[in-house]
Design a protein around this motif. Sequence first.
Motif, short mmCIF file in Angstrom:
data_model
loop_
_atom_site.label_atom_id
_atom_site.label_comp_id
_atom_site.label_asym_id
_atom_site.label_seq_id
_atom_site.Cartn_x
_atom_site.Cartn_y
_atom_site.Cartn_z
N PHE A 199 38.63 29.52 31.92
CA PHE A 199 37.30 29.88 32.40
C PHE A 199 36.82 28.77 33.34
O PHE A 199 36.68 27.62 32.93
CB PHE A 199 36.32 30.02 31.23
N GLY A 200 36.58 29.13 34.60
CA GLY A 200 36.07 28.17 35.56
C GLY A 200 34.61 28.46 35.85
O GLY A 200 34.27 29.52 36.38
N TYR A 201 33.74 27.52 35.50
CA TYR A 201 32.30 27.70 35.68
C TYR A 201 31.86 27.12 37.03
O TYR A 201 32.21 25.98 37.36
CB TYR A 201 31.53 27.01 34.55
N GLY A 202 31.08 27.91 37.78
CA GLY A 202 30.58 27.42 39.05
C GLY A 202 31.70 27.28 40.08
O GLY A 202 32.80 27.81 39.92
N ALA A 203 31.39 26.55 41.15
CA ALA A 203 32.33 26.43 42.27
C ALA A 203 33.02 25.08 42.35
O ALA A 203 33.73 24.81 43.31
CB ALA A 203 31.59 26.70 43.58
N ASP A 204 32.84 24.22 41.35
CA ASP A 204 33.39 22.87 41.43
C ASP A 204 34.73 22.70 40.71
O ASP A 204 35.30 21.62 40.73
CB ASP A 204 32.40 21.86 40.85
N HIS A 205 35.23 23.73 40.05
CA HIS A 205 36.50 23.60 39.34
C HIS A 205 37.67 23.87 40.28
O HIS A 205 37.48 24.24 41.44
CB HIS A 205 36.55 24.56 38.14
N ASN A 206 38.89 23.68 39.75
CA ASN A 206 40.11 23.87 40.53
C ASN A 206 40.70 25.24 40.20
O ASN A 206 41.41 25.38 39.20
CB ASN A 206 41.12 22.76 40.21
N PRO A 207 40.44 26.26 41.01
CA PRO A 207 40.92 27.61 40.67
C PRO A 207 42.44 27.73 40.71
O PRO A 207 43.02 28.51 39.97
CB PRO A 207 40.25 28.50 41.72
N THR A 208 43.08 26.95 41.59
CA THR A 208 44.55 27.01 41.67
C THR A 208 45.18 26.55 40.35
O THR A 208 46.13 27.17 39.85
CB THR A 208 45.05 26.14 42.83
N LEU A 209 44.66 25.48 39.78
CA LEU A 209 45.17 24.97 38.52
C LEU A 209 44.91 25.95 37.38
O LEU A 209 45.81 26.26 36.59
CB LEU A 209 44.52 23.62 38.21
N LEU A 210 43.68 26.45 37.27
CA LEU A 210 43.34 27.34 36.16
C LEU A 210 44.11 28.66 36.25
O LEU A 210 44.60 29.17 35.24
CB LEU A 210 41.84 27.61 36.15
N LYS A 365 47.35 35.72 50.69
CA LYS A 365 47.61 35.06 51.98
C LYS A 365 46.30 34.55 52.58
O LYS A 365 46.27 33.47 53.20
CB LYS A 365 48.28 36.05 52.93
N ALA A 366 45.21 35.31 52.42
CA ALA A 366 43.92 34.88 52.95
C ALA A 366 43.45 33.60 52.25
O ALA A 366 42.84 32.73 52.88
CB ALA A 366 42.89 35.99 52.79
N THR A 367 43.72 33.50 50.96
CA THR A 367 43.35 32.28 50.23
C THR A 367 44.08 31.07 50.80
O THR A 367 43.48 30.01 51.00
CB THR A 367 43.69 32.43 48.73
N GLN A 368 45.36 31.22 51.08
CA GLN A 368 46.13 30.12 51.66
C GLN A 368 45.61 29.76 53.05
O GLN A 368 45.51 28.58 53.40
CB GLN A 368 47.62 30.50 51.73
N LEU A 369 45.27 30.76 53.84
CA LEU A 369 44.71 30.50 55.16
C LEU A 369 43.38 29.76 55.06
O LEU A 369 43.08 28.86 55.85
CB LEU A 369 44.51 31.82 55.92
N GLY A 370 42.58 30.12 54.05
CA GLY A 370 41.32 29.44 53.86
C GLY A 370 41.51 27.98 53.50
O GLY A 370 40.77 27.10 53.96
N LEU A 371 42.52 27.69 52.66
CA LEU A 371 42.81 26.30 52.29
C LEU A 371 43.30 25.50 53.49
O LEU A 371 43.14 24.28 53.53
CB LEU A 371 43.88 26.27 51.18
N ALA A 411 36.09 39.16 51.75
CA ALA A 411 36.01 38.79 53.17
C ALA A 411 34.72 38.05 53.47
O ALA A 411 34.68 37.19 54.36
CB ALA A 411 36.13 40.03 54.05
N ASN A 412 33.66 38.35 52.72
CA ASN A 412 32.40 37.63 52.91
C ASN A 412 32.53 36.15 52.56
O ASN A 412 31.75 35.33 53.04
CB ASN A 412 31.30 38.26 52.06
N GLY A 413 33.50 35.83 51.71
CA GLY A 413 33.73 34.44 51.36
C GLY A 413 34.63 33.71 52.33
O GLY A 413 34.99 32.55 52.10
N MET A 414 35.02 34.39 53.43
CA MET A 414 35.88 33.77 54.45
C MET A 414 35.13 33.53 55.74
O MET A 414 35.74 33.26 56.77
CB MET A 414 37.09 34.68 54.72
N VAL A 415 33.81 33.62 55.69
CA VAL A 415 33.02 33.44 56.91
C VAL A 415 33.19 32.04 57.47
O VAL A 415 33.39 31.85 58.68
CB VAL A 415 31.53 33.73 56.63
N PHE A 420 33.75 29.63 51.75
CA PHE A 420 35.05 29.68 51.09
C PHE A 420 35.08 28.81 49.84
O PHE A 420 35.53 29.24 48.77
CB PHE A 420 36.14 29.25 52.07
N PHE A 421 34.60 27.56 49.96
CA PHE A 421 34.68 26.64 48.84
C PHE A 421 33.51 26.78 47.86
O PHE A 421 33.53 26.18 46.79
CB PHE A 421 34.77 25.20 49.34
#
Length: 446
Positions: A199-210, A365-371, A411-415, A420-421
């Motif tokens: 469970f990742g709370y908020g936007a400060d955690h590491n989603p890749t790890l979880l 793929k979009a996630t990787q492009l965002g990173l 897509a709204n999170g890729m503006v 994104f983050f």
Amino acid sequence: MSPESKTLARQQVDAIKADGSTHLFQGLARGVEMLRERTSPMNDVASVLLLTDGQATSQPNDLQGMLFGLRHPHQSHPIFMSMFPSTIQMPQMPNLVSNTTYYPPMQQQMPQMPQMQQMPQMQPMPQMQQMPQMQQMQQRPLNSCLAPMFPSNVPNVMPMIPNMNLNANYNTMPNANAMLSPSISSSEELDIPCSINTFGYGADHNPTLLKGLADATNGVYYYVAGTKDIPEAFADCLGGLVSVAAQNIVLNLKVENGTKISHVSTKFKVNEIVPGEEVEIHIGDIQSEEQRDIVITATIPQLEVQVEKFIYASAKISYFNVLTCNMEHVNCQGVISRMTTTSTTPNVQLNKHVNRVLAADAMSKATQLGLEGKHSEGKQLLEETCAKISSSVSASEPFCIGLVQDIRTCANGMVDRTAFFNGGQQLMMNNVQAHYNQRSSNTMMQ
């Protein structure tokens, strides 16, 4: 839970104290070890819930390091140093840095004293071969060579040297018994005895790890954006755990009559038994009312005559039935019609799952492009995927309509970088896992 279990659970929670750091691995390792220590009777379904709102601040803090530690809890490894109390002093081991030699490095000869002109009578220092005591020490095993190096007031602990089997007394190490067992080989790899739901709370955690921890253990990653999403996330997780119907599902697929497998579109573990002809897919568990659909690309041979029932594959499914506590097996065949009157219209149900994989691939793929900072490219990829799904034969299906909505929300999170983050990355990774595994975990879109 019984009243006694509730009381015990409250006591355990009350005993948790914060010390200013985020020790994700240490807490996770202890939870997994507690499930390894279970005794009969015990439930067939077990899981560890990992909750965090930040980054891991202690080692290991990467996915591979954590998985290694969970699978090798008894191996001497530097990442476990932080798990021992700081009051235990590890003995100093100078020069013992090799993983392949088990003897002190005394292969070189003792240096000679330079001869001085004003003292011609001075003789060189004896060589090592003139010192039988040194020769004898070279032939002694490492544990006996190290014995004089331990002061009498230092506990008999195992120094952190890989692959060395010393006679360690683990009982002298407070809280170490739970993590180490002398009866198990230090090099033995253990299965992780449970799923890990993160469970990742908020936007400060590491989603890749979880997400990686959940994927590796057949668990689910939940992105909890706000407090209003907490009840639904826990209800979804706990409800799923108590409704597991089958575990350790393995699908063995073998094509026949000249058919060749080109690609298996899944994130489940796939073992290729015979290239192009036979594969084994490890699906894990399945909950009540769930289903799994594996999209496989294959080529079938041309026929000189028409065949009403052409057998192109045979399949065997093996699984542990949680309700009956028995291993069960199901066999079936894949049959298609090879007649000239056969309809060439694409199968709508198949096309739905082709679109599902297409959406998951695009979001991944979009996630990787965002990173990589390529937010406009990622957004364009998602928009093109929406167009493909909307023009497919299954576009009017409610499932595909939902897919398009999910992609547009992502897509709204890729503006830009901020979007994104601050939730875009977490939301996309949540959807990627949900659509690949066909298990809902997105409380924001339900």
